[in-house]
Design a protein around this motif. Structure first.
Motif, PDB file in Angstrom:
ATOM      1  N   TRP B 209       0.836  -1.197   0.000  1.00  0.00           N
ATOM      2  CA  TRP B 209       0.000   0.000   0.000  1.00  0.00           C
ATOM      3  C   TRP B 209       0.871   1.248   0.000  1.00  0.00           C
ATOM      4  CZ3 TRP B 209      -4.936   0.163  -1.101  1.00  0.00           C
ATOM      5  CH2 TRP B 209      -5.651   1.337  -0.839  1.00  0.00           C
ATOM      6  N   ARG B 210       1.887   1.217   0.856  1.00  0.00           N
ATOM      7  CA  ARG B 210       2.711   2.406   0.992  1.00  0.00           C
ATOM      8  C   ARG B 210       3.555   2.642  -0.242  1.00  0.00           C
ATOM      9  NH1 ARG B 210       4.380   1.624   7.169  1.00  0.00           N
ATOM     10  NH2 ARG B 210       2.316   2.114   8.015  1.00  0.00           N
ATOM     11  N   THR B 211       4.193   1.542  -0.751  1.00  0.00           N
ATOM     12  CA  THR B 211       5.106   1.768  -1.878  1.00  0.00           C
ATOM     13  C   THR B 211       4.343   2.115  -3.147  1.00  0.00           C
ATOM     14  OG1 THR B 211       5.177  -0.612  -1.885  1.00  0.00           O
ATOM     15  CG2 THR B 211       7.209   0.515  -1.324  1.00  0.00           C
ATOM     16  N   LEU B 212       3.169   1.552  -3.296  1.00  0.00           N
ATOM     17  CA  LEU B 212       2.430   1.811  -4.537  1.00  0.00           C
ATOM     18  C   LEU B 212       1.417   2.939  -4.369  1.00  0.00           C
ATOM     19  CD1 LEU B 212       1.840  -1.871  -5.612  1.00  0.00           C
ATOM     20  CD2 LEU B 212       3.727  -0.359  -6.169  1.00  0.00           C
ATOM     21  N   ARG B 213       1.453   3.518  -3.217  1.00  0.00           N
ATOM     22  CA  ARG B 213       0.531   4.620  -2.886  1.00  0.00           C
ATOM     23  C   ARG B 213      -0.916   4.252  -3.176  1.00  0.00           C
ATOM     24  NH1 ARG B 213       4.749   7.255  -5.233  1.00  0.00           N
ATOM     25  NH2 ARG B 213       6.086   8.257  -3.715  1.00  0.00           N
ATOM     26  N   GLY B 214      -1.253   3.070  -2.902  1.00  0.00           N
ATOM     27  CA  GLY B 214      -2.645   2.665  -3.009  1.00  0.00           C
ATOM     28  C   GLY B 214      -3.076   2.260  -4.409  1.00  0.00           C
ATOM     29  N   ASN B 215      -2.113   2.235  -5.349  1.00  0.00           N
ATOM     30  CA  ASN B 215      -2.481   1.902  -6.723  1.00  0.00           C
ATOM     31  C   ASN B 215      -2.533   0.400  -6.936  1.00  0.00           C
ATOM     32  OD1 ASN B 215      -2.839   4.419  -7.751  1.00  0.00           O
ATOM     33  ND2 ASN B 215      -0.625   4.706  -8.013  1.00  0.00           N
ATOM     34  N   LEU B 216      -3.355  -0.244  -6.203  1.00  0.00           N
ATOM     35  CA  LEU B 216      -3.436  -1.690  -6.405  1.00  0.00           C
ATOM     36  C   LEU B 216      -4.782  -2.170  -5.901  1.00  0.00           C
ATOM     37  CD1 LEU B 216      -1.571  -3.731  -3.737  1.00  0.00           C
ATOM     38  CD2 LEU B 216      -2.190  -1.368  -3.398  1.00  0.00           C
ATOM     39  N   TYR B 217      -5.062  -3.371  -6.349  1.00  0.00           N
ATOM     40  CA  TYR B 217      -6.270  -4.014  -5.860  1.00  0.00           C
ATOM     41  C   TYR B 217      -5.862  -5.410  -5.445  1.00  0.00           C
ATOM     42  CZ  TYR B 217     -10.809  -6.223  -5.901  1.00  0.00           C
ATOM     43  OH  TYR B 217     -11.925  -6.942  -5.552  1.00  0.00           O
ATOM     44  N   ASN B 233      10.244 -28.667   8.129  1.00  0.00           N
ATOM     45  CA  ASN B 233       9.299 -29.753   8.348  1.00  0.00           C
ATOM     46  C   ASN B 233       8.163 -29.383   9.277  1.00  0.00           C
ATOM     47  OD1 ASN B 233       9.007 -32.088   7.077  1.00  0.00           O
ATOM     48  ND2 ASN B 233      10.581 -33.214   8.226  1.00  0.00           N
ATOM     49  N   GLU B 234       7.872 -28.071   9.339  1.00  0.00           N
ATOM     50  CA  GLU B 234       6.770 -27.661  10.207  1.00  0.00           C
ATOM     51  C   GLU B 234       5.614 -27.144   9.371  1.00  0.00           C
ATOM     52  OE1 GLU B 234       8.236 -24.866  13.057  1.00  0.00           O
ATOM     53  OE2 GLU B 234       9.562 -26.421  13.874  1.00  0.00           O
ATOM     54  N   PRO B 235       4.418 -27.367   9.848  1.00  0.00           N
ATOM     55  CA  PRO B 235       3.263 -26.869   9.077  1.00  0.00           C
ATOM     56  C   PRO B 235       3.145 -25.347   9.187  1.00  0.00           C
ATOM     57  CG  PRO B 235       2.537 -27.947  11.081  1.00  0.00           C
ATOM     58  CD  PRO B 235       4.014 -28.101  11.035  1.00  0.00           C
ATOM     59  N   VAL B 236       2.874 -24.730   8.044  1.00  0.00           N
ATOM     60  CA  VAL B 236       2.690 -23.273   8.006  1.00  0.00           C
ATOM     61  C   VAL B 236       1.368 -23.026   7.296  1.00  0.00           C
ATOM     62  CG1 VAL B 236       3.690 -21.107   7.238  1.00  0.00           C
ATOM     63  CG2 VAL B 236       5.164 -23.066   7.664  1.00  0.00           C
ATOM     64  N   SER B 237       0.553 -22.142   7.882  1.00  0.00           N
ATOM     65  CA  SER B 237      -0.679 -21.823   7.145  1.00  0.00           C
ATOM     66  C   SER B 237      -0.411 -20.610   6.255  1.00  0.00           C
ATOM     67  CB  SER B 237      -1.834 -21.570   8.094  1.00  0.00           C
ATOM     68  OG  SER B 237      -1.380 -21.002   9.276  1.00  0.00           O
ATOM     69  N   LYS B 238      -0.917 -20.675   5.054  1.00  0.00           N
ATOM     70  CA  LYS B 238      -0.595 -19.638   4.072  1.00  0.00           C
ATOM     71  C   LYS B 238      -1.856 -19.109   3.414  1.00  0.00           C
ATOM     72  CE  LYS B 238       4.088 -20.871   2.949  1.00  0.00           C
ATOM     73  NZ  LYS B 238       5.035 -21.324   1.930  1.00  0.00           N
ATOM     74  N   ASN B 239      -1.673 -17.959   2.799  1.00  0.00           N
ATOM     75  CA  ASN B 239      -2.777 -17.330   2.075  1.00  0.00           C
ATOM     76  C   ASN B 239      -2.418 -17.212   0.597  1.00  0.00           C
ATOM     77  OD1 ASN B 239      -4.137 -16.985   4.395  1.00  0.00           O
ATOM     78  ND2 ASN B 239      -4.371 -14.762   4.206  1.00  0.00           N
ATOM     79  N   VAL B 240      -3.439 -17.335  -0.229  1.00  0.00           N
ATOM     80  CA  VAL B 240      -3.244 -17.046  -1.658  1.00  0.00           C
ATOM     81  C   VAL B 240      -3.596 -15.576  -1.868  1.00  0.00           C
ATOM     82  CG1 VAL B 240      -4.117 -17.483  -3.956  1.00  0.00           C
ATOM     83  CG2 VAL B 240      -3.792 -19.371  -2.358  1.00  0.00           C
ATOM     84  N   PHE B 241      -2.786 -14.904  -2.619  1.00  0.00           N
ATOM     85  CA  PHE B 241      -3.153 -13.496  -2.905  1.00  0.00           C
ATOM     86  C   PHE B 241      -3.090 -13.255  -4.406  1.00  0.00           C
ATOM     87  CE2 PHE B 241       1.402 -13.548  -2.359  1.00  0.00           C
ATOM     88  CZ  PHE B 241       1.852 -12.795  -3.424  1.00  0.00           C
ATOM     89  N   VAL B 242      -3.899 -12.367  -4.872  1.00  0.00           N
ATOM     90  CA  VAL B 242      -3.825 -11.890  -6.258  1.00  0.00           C
ATOM     91  C   VAL B 242      -3.851 -10.383  -6.180  1.00  0.00           C
ATOM     92  CG1 VAL B 242      -4.834 -11.956  -8.539  1.00  0.00           C
ATOM     93  CG2 VAL B 242      -5.156 -13.863  -6.984  1.00  0.00           C
ATOM     94  N   ILE B 243      -2.880  -9.762  -6.775  1.00  0.00           N
ATOM     95  CA  ILE B 243      -2.821  -8.304  -6.737  1.00  0.00           C
ATOM     96  C   ILE B 243      -2.990  -7.785  -8.163  1.00  0.00           C
ATOM     97  CG2 ILE B 243      -1.414  -6.316  -6.127  1.00  0.00           C
ATOM     98  CD1 ILE B 243       0.113  -8.362  -4.303  1.00  0.00           C
ATOM     99  N   PHE B 244      -3.925  -6.919  -8.290  1.00  0.00           N
ATOM    100  CA  PHE B 244      -4.137  -6.307  -9.616  1.00  0.00           C
ATOM    101  C   PHE B 244      -3.584  -4.902  -9.564  1.00  0.00           C
ATOM    102  CE2 PHE B 244      -7.453  -9.371  -8.892  1.00  0.00           C
ATOM    103  CZ  PHE B 244      -7.460 -10.086 -10.080  1.00  0.00           C
ATOM    104  N   ALA B 245      -2.889  -4.570 -10.607  1.00  0.00           N
ATOM    105  CA  ALA B 245      -2.395  -3.194 -10.689  1.00  0.00           C
ATOM    106  C   ALA B 245      -2.153  -2.911 -12.160  1.00  0.00           C
ATOM    107  CB  ALA B 245      -1.106  -3.055  -9.897  1.00  0.00           C
ATOM    108  N   HIS B 246      -1.868  -1.748 -12.457  1.00  0.00           N
ATOM    109  CA  HIS B 246      -1.587  -1.530 -13.878  1.00  0.00           C
ATOM    110  C   HIS B 246      -0.239  -0.852 -14.032  1.00  0.00           C
ATOM    111  CE1 HIS B 246      -2.982   2.817 -14.462  1.00  0.00           C
ATOM    112  NE2 HIS B 246      -2.887   2.605 -13.189  1.00  0.00           N
TER     113      HIS B 246
END
Lengths: 75, 859
Positions: B209-217, B233-246
């Motif tokens: 957010w800061r580096t792109l000054r909010g130009n993203l979705y 060898n440890e379980p990690v919970s993760k998130n999928v992300f998709v960032i749209f920008a132009h």
């Protein structure tokens, strides 16, 4: 009847047992172990018995109790 | 004079021996001696550091093999493959040849490479698998975004202030899809899809957010199953992300940020058909990877399982081999004659056995050069080697815990075998508790073999002392019968010597006093049960037990003191008899022997029949010292004279104790000096080789054969060794003064110390009485009907458990400690010197027992 002579009778018995222990200890390198342990055990036990017997031989105090029930007074 | 056999009465006769071993069979010889376990080698290379020694290279190599074996073990732990433990009782390992060890080392090397390469490929594959799984999740989740997003392209477009030239189209995602006019690329919007750890999402978002000054979705979704991090060898919970920008640059920036935040960026196609293909492809690849992974795992496990069968044996073999080389490092090498020279202590009576073992080894190796074993004369102090068997081992251990007996002095464990359990029993005297203890110890002895494998530490300790427990229990049964106590109740085994003297108009509740039934009958064994529960029970039993403690203490100490006579005679030091033993004995007997005689005499007199007042013995003893000649209440005729004489005799012993020995020693020393004898050498002669090193030629011994190799051995062997002590009168005198003061004071304090026998037996008896009166007593009195019966069962369980825990275990331990103290302090101080050093032979048996690391491999 167990009276004062019992001490000497007991002593005679113990001496006989000690002699037996000395004579009949199994031969071998542990013979000394058998002899010393058996004789020491006999003598210790005799000593304790004799002390207990002597302590009651000429008692200086008598037992006293006041919670005896009538049924048991002659037991 | 020397006995023909080693008995447990003294430590074994030891000889210093020197071995000349042909270099080729050095290893085999040491191996055989290790199995035998009868020789303690001395370090002949004291001046060499560990790195300079001859066999350090071999030890290094074995260290490496050991490391590899540990590696296998850790890998097996990781794969949870059980280790087959080695049971040395069932299987024996033949001593390995050098080639076998080499083969083993080579094999370990190969196996290590194989296992580690398998591990490596497993890890790579695992990583690949995780990547593919993540990708699959990205494809699935991102697909969802796209499907949702496509519906709202127009809105996005409208809301965006889009004045970029079409040149800046996102080339990457321009894939010429079917519905290109509706695609994001059509409107210059690119996207980045990936996976990031869930706990980093917030920071990630903020930075973006800061580096792109909010130009993203940004869109994200949680992956429901935790993913395994292949590195930890440890379980990690993760998130999928998709960032749209132009804008290409912005997208590149997002990529960079994602990578630096530890996110994995995956390639996702915008087009849903292509995406479907991608999903298929990913699934197919994932399947392949999983197959290969499974195979790898199976191979690894098969490999490890195979290793697990033999690992214990290998560890033991390598451990032994290392011990052998460490021992060989103690030897000196004679380069010219190609022989190894070893020195060490061994029991004299086992020399034939050692000889025949060496002969066997030489024969087996087919060497013509025999291994030579020579006994050498030395003035060094030999180690104390006390042979034990199953029964005496634990007793010997409790003695050794105090110190190592001097070489050839009376083994202090000999009297301890009886006195320790007996004094314990005097304090623990309760028939019931003793029977429980007896059962426990008998059970431990009956199931000796299966119970040995139990590794629970507390039990192992009790198990180790099972024979002590047995003897203690047997004596406790006896003392329990003497005290006439079963769980604080008494037994009416014989008819009592007392009967109640019933007054004419007696009513219940009135006090009754006993009278003797028959003047000629006394209770034959133990305490009369009539005393039980009486008001003056304690008065009687305290007096009895106190006197018994004194008598037993006197007997124990006199017996112990006699050993100092045996020691003095064995070491041929008559001055110790006349200067220490005799005056000490007279001193002790004049005071405490007399006290014991008085106690017994007082018991044997019927004071009421002769119409005299019985004297208090405590007062008598006190007056004997404070006012010699004053008799409070007479015990017998002529008492004053006897006591004065005894006191005089005792006091007379003090100067004898003080001065006889030091002055005799000085006289002896001066006489020797006057005759021209000198002290035995400035340096003690360490070994036969000593002569080569200094007095070459001068001592007339043909020393032409001796060369540097041999000379080297004797040099510097134990430089710290004590010089032969020069006679110093002052030191001897001080020593004797300390001994005298200690002995005289100890006679008093140690006798008093035996009163603990009374105190502890009183405590035990009272404690069990209290326990009975708090549990079983009321339950038996008040229980009525079914409820009472159930209550009684419950209370009995509580009573039994508390009896076992408090009265048997806790009280037993306390009585044991007190008895131990009586042995260590009161008894040992009378005769034992404890100036020895323990014999620690090189033995594979002890190696296996004492090495903690090896223990986990042994069943």
């Amino acid at each position: 009847m167990a009276n004062g002579w019992s001490i000497f009778i007991g002593l005679a018995i113990i001496l006989a047992m000690c002699t037996a222990a000395w004579v009949f200890s199994p031969k071998g390198e542990n013979q000394v172990l058998w002899r010393s342990s058996l004789i020491l055990a006999f003598v210790s036990c005799y000593l304790m018995w004799a002390i207990t017997f002597l302590a009651q031989l000429h008692p200086l105090i008598e037992p006293r109790r006041s919670d005896i029930r009538k049924e048991f007074v002659h037991h | 004079m020397a006995p023909t056999k080693d008995t447990p009465f003294r430590s074994a006769d030891m000889s210093m021996v020197q071995l000349y071993i042909s270099n080729e069979i050095g290893r085999e010889v040491v191996n055989a001696l290790g199995e035998l376990g009868l020789v303690q080698f001395r370090d002949l290379n004291g001046e060499l550091s560990a790195f300079q020694r001859a066999y350090t290279k071999d030890i290094r190599r074995l260290d490496n093999v050991e490391r590899q074996l540990r590696y296998f073990h850790s890998q097996m732990d990781k794969a949870s493959i059980p280790l087959r433990k080695l049971d040395l009782d069932v299987e024996t390992l033949a001593p390995p040849t050098t080639t076998e060890i080499d083969e083993l080392a080579e094999r370990c090397q190969g196996l290590e490479q194989r296992v580690s390469s398998l591990n490596e490929s497993y890890e790579t594959l695992k990583k690949r698998e995780v990547e593919l799984t993540e990708w699959r999740w990205v494809l699935r989740e991102a697909g969802g975004f796209f499907d949702r997003a496509h519906g709202s392209v127009e809105e996005i477009r409208a809301s965006m202030d889009n004045d970029d030239a079409p040149l800046l189209q996102d080339v990457e995602h321009n894939t010429g899809a079917a519905d290109v006019e509706r695609s994001f690329s059509g409107m210059n919007i690119g996207f980045v899809a990936g996976v990031i750890a869930r706990d980093r999402v917030a920071a990630f978002e903020r930075i973006l957010w800061r580096t792109l000054r909010g130009n993203l979705y940004m869109n994200q979704a949680e992956i429901p199953e935790p993913l395994i991090d292949p590195s930890t060898n440890e379980p990690v919970s993760k998130n999928v992300f998709v960032i749209f920008a132009h804008g290409k640059e912005i997208l590149a920036k997002i990529r960079k940020i994602s990578e630096s935040m530890g996110a994995e960026v995956y390639n996702v196609d915008e087009n849903s058909d292509l995406r479907r293909d991608q999903v298929h492809e990913v699934n197919a690849r994932l399947n392949d990877v999983q197959n290969v992974l499974r195979n790898t795992q199976q191979t690894l496990e098969a490999e490890l399982t195979q290793i697990s069968r033999a690992l214990s044996a290998w560890v033991v073999l390598i451990g032994k081999e290392k011990a052998v080389y460490n021992t060989l490092n103690l030897f000196s090498y004679d380069g010219a004659r190609r022989t190894l020279i070893a020195e060490g202590w061994c029991p004299k009576h086992d020399l034939p056995l050692i000889r025949s073992t060496l002969q066997d080894v030489t024969n087996r190796a087919g060497l013509s050069v025999p291994t030579i074993i020579n006994e050498i004369r030395t003035n060094k102090k030999p180690p104390t080697y006390l042979k034990t068997n199953k029964f005496t081992e634990a007793f010997q251990t409790i003695v050794n815990a105090y110190g190592t007996a001097t070489y050839q002095e009376v083994n202090p464990a000999i009297p301890v075998i009886v006195t320790f359990p007996f004094l314990f029993a005097v304090m623990f005297g309760d028939f019931g508790h003793a029977i429980i203890m007896l059962c426990a110890s008998l059970a431990m002895i009956y199931w000796e073999k299966p119970l040995r494998k139990v590794t629970f530490e507390l039990f192992a300790m009790v198990y180790y002392g099972r024979y002590i427990a047995l003897v203690m229990a047997v004596f406790s049964v006896y003392t329990g019968l003497i005290y006439n106590d079963v769980f604080s109740k008494s037994m009416t085994l014989f008819s009592s010597q007392w009967e109640w003297d019933i007054p004419e108009n007696w009513t219940e509740g009135q006090a009754l006093v006993g009278k003797l039934k028959d003047p000629n009958y006394r209770y034959p064994f133990g305490l009369d049960w009539r005393w039980h529960g009486t008001e003056n029970d304690l008065l009687f039993s305290n007096s009895y037990k106190m006197k018994m403690s004194i008598i037993l203490g006197w007997a124990h100490m006199t017996y112990s003191l006699c050993f100092s006579y045996i020691n003095a005679r064995h070491f041929k030091k008559p001055i110790d008899i006349w200067g220490n033993f005799v005056p000490g004995m007279i001193f002790f007997q004049a005071i405490f022997g007399y006290l014991v005689v008085c106690i017994i005499y007082k018991w044997s007199v019927d004071w009421f029949a002769i119409g005299q007042q019985p004297p208090g013995l405590l007062n008598m003893l006190i007056y004997m010292f404070l006012q010699p000649g004053f008799i409070d209440i007479p015990l017998y005729k002529g008492q004053a004279a006897v006591q004065k004489f005894l006191l005089f005799l005792a006091v007379l012993q003090v100067p004898i104790l003080l001065f006889l020995k030091p002055f005799y020693l000085r006289w002896e020393h001066n006489r020797a000096r006057a005759k021209g004898y000198r002290g035995i050498g400035e340096r003690s002669r360490v070994s036969a080789l000593d002569e080569d090193d200094e007095g070459r030629g001068t001592n007339g011994r043909p020393s032409g054969e001796s060369d540097e190799g041999v000379g080297m051995i004797a040099q510097g062997v134990d430089h710290e060794e004590e010089e032969h002590e020069e006679f110093e009168f002052g030191e001897v005198m001080i020593h004797q003064v300390i001994h005298t003061i200690e002995f005289c004071l100890n006679c008093v304090s140690h006798t008093a110390s035996y009163l603990r026998l009374w105190a502890l037996s009183l405590a035990h008896q009272q404690l069990s009485a209290v326990l009975w009166s708090m549990t079983m007593g009321p339950a038996l009195k008040n229980g009525k009907g079914i409820g009472g019966a159930i209550f009684l069962v419950v209370i009995f369980a509580a009573f039994f458990c508390l009896s076992c825990i408090i009265l048997i275990i806790m009280e037993g331990v306390s009585a044991m400690l007190h008895s131990l103290r009586l042995a260590w302090v009161e008894s040992f101080s009378k005769f034992a010197e404890f100036g020895g050093w323990p014999f620690a032979p090189f033995s594979f048996g002890t190696l296996m027992e004492e090495n903690e690391e090896l223990k986990e491999y042994l069943g």
